[in-house]
Design an enzyme around this catalytic site. Structure first.
Site, short mmCIF file in Angstrom:
data_model
loop_
_atom_site.label_atom_id
_atom_site.label_comp_id
_atom_site.label_asym_id
_atom_site.label_seq_id
_atom_site.Cartn_x
_atom_site.Cartn_y
_atom_site.Cartn_z
N HIS A 18 74.93 46.50 10.87
CA HIS A 18 74.48 47.79 10.02
C HIS A 18 75.20 47.87 8.88
CE1 HIS A 18 72.39 49.70 14.00
NE2 HIS A 18 71.73 48.81 13.28
N HIS A 41 62.15 44.05 15.65
CA HIS A 41 62.50 44.41 16.89
C HIS A 41 63.34 45.63 16.71
CE1 HIS A 41 61.76 40.09 16.97
NE2 HIS A 41 61.67 40.05 18.44
N SER A 99 68.81 50.52 13.55
CA SER A 99 68.20 50.09 12.52
C SER A 99 67.14 50.82 11.84
CB SER A 99 67.90 48.37 12.80
OG SER A 99 69.07 47.89 12.97
N GLU A 117 57.99 47.25 17.49
CA GLU A 117 58.77 47.51 18.76
C GLU A 117 57.72 47.25 20.17
OE1 GLU A 117 60.77 47.46 22.15
OE2 GLU A 117 61.86 47.53 20.11
N GLY A 143 56.91 41.49 17.34
CA GLY A 143 57.55 41.39 15.90
C GLY A 143 57.30 40.18 15.15
N ASP A 168 65.98 40.75 14.80
CA ASP A 168 67.00 41.03 15.62
C ASP A 168 66.56 41.23 17.09
OD1 ASP A 168 69.41 42.32 16.85
OD2 ASP A 168 68.91 44.22 16.38
#
Length: 285
Positions: A18, A41, A99, A117, A143, A168
């Site tokens: 982050h 993701h 995120s 997601e 994703g 991710d």
């Protein structure tokens, strides 16, 4: 898919990821032109640190909570801490922003986020979180498939020349994940070559990542930067010893911008055998 990020929210990997993510967004905001972010993701967007999942692992205690006890930090880290604190009451840390929430809170009116997601419960929570934010579109879908469907991005008559793709994945089966990432990013670069791509990866035994690095360095990007934080020696395949990000097409001098964060994170979060790495796998020109 069994992975739930609630067990790991706010850990050392989130801290590194982050810090880099917000630095990339700040670089995009230096120009007035709109940008588009795709989070492949995304998870549920917000995690309660007092929830049973978080308390079971205690990973936030050795991550974000430990970092907040540091006295003096470089601006790139302070920027991240301010973003986390903005989601909490003054003087308390109750929730950790994932995120997509950090991205959404950094967007301007003209910018857009697509958050993907696949897990139904997490996707439902994400949709509820952004129900009243017209800048954010939540997609309950895979994703990787979204990369193929949504790039290059456009909304109505607006085409986004600039942007960021954050990849991710949960890495539940790591041997399958790395080839999928390489294949998908290669196609994404053909569709949207000027975008920045940030790929998070776990470090258990670092030597096993070498084939992934070689293939990533060979992708048709202008440059590839690697940033890593190992909180302990990478001598066990059974635990998360560290993590890293591969940043393809990073902003100009991005390595210099994030460099001050790494020694601070090593000092604040590291154990015996901790290490950092910041280097170009391929440099522009």
């Amino acid at each position: 898919m069994n992975y739930r990020h609630a067990f790991h929210a706010g850990n050392h990997a989130d801290v590194l990821k982050h810090i880099v993510l917000l630095a990339l967004l700040d670089a995009l905001k230096r120009k007035d032109a709109p940008f588009f972010v795709l989070d492949t993701h995304a998870g549920r967007g917000r995690y309660l640190l007092a929830a049973p999942e978080s308390r079971k692992t205690g990973e936030a205690d050795a991550g974000i909570l430990r970092l907040m006890g540091e006295a003096k930090m470089p601006e790139v880290v302070e920027r991240y801490l301010r973003a986390v604190e903005a989601n909490n009451p003054v003087g308390a840390l109750i929730a950790y922003p994932g995120s997509p929430l950090l991205v959404a809170q950094a967007l301007r009116e003209q910018d857009r986020l697509a958050a993907c997601e696949l897990q139904p419960e997490e996707a439902a929570a994400l949709k509820e979180l952004f129900a009243h934010d017209p800048r954010v579109a939540v997609h309950a879908r895979d994703g990787y498939a979204a990369i193929k469907a949504m790039l290059p991005p456009k909304q109505g008559a607006t085409k986004f020349a600039r942007g960021l793709v954050l990849i991710d994945p949960p890495y539940e089966v790591q041997d399958d994940e790395y080839p999928q990432i390489i294949s998908t990013v290669r196609e994404a670069l053909e569709r949207w070559p000027q975008a920045t791509y940030a790929i998070w990866y776990p470090i258990k035994q670092r030597r096993t990542l070498q084939p992934f690095f070689r293939k990533a360095a060979a992708l048709p990007a202008k440059s590839v930067l690697l940033a890593e934080l190992q909180i302990r020696a990478d001598d066990s395949p059974l635990r998360l010893n560290g993590s890293g990000l591969l940043v393809l097409n990073p902003p100009w001098q991005f390595d210099k911008h994030i460099a001050p964060a790494l020694p601070l994170l090593k000092k604040a979060l590291g154990e015996a055998g901790a290490a950092t790495r910041l280097e170009w796998l391929r440099a522009e020109g």
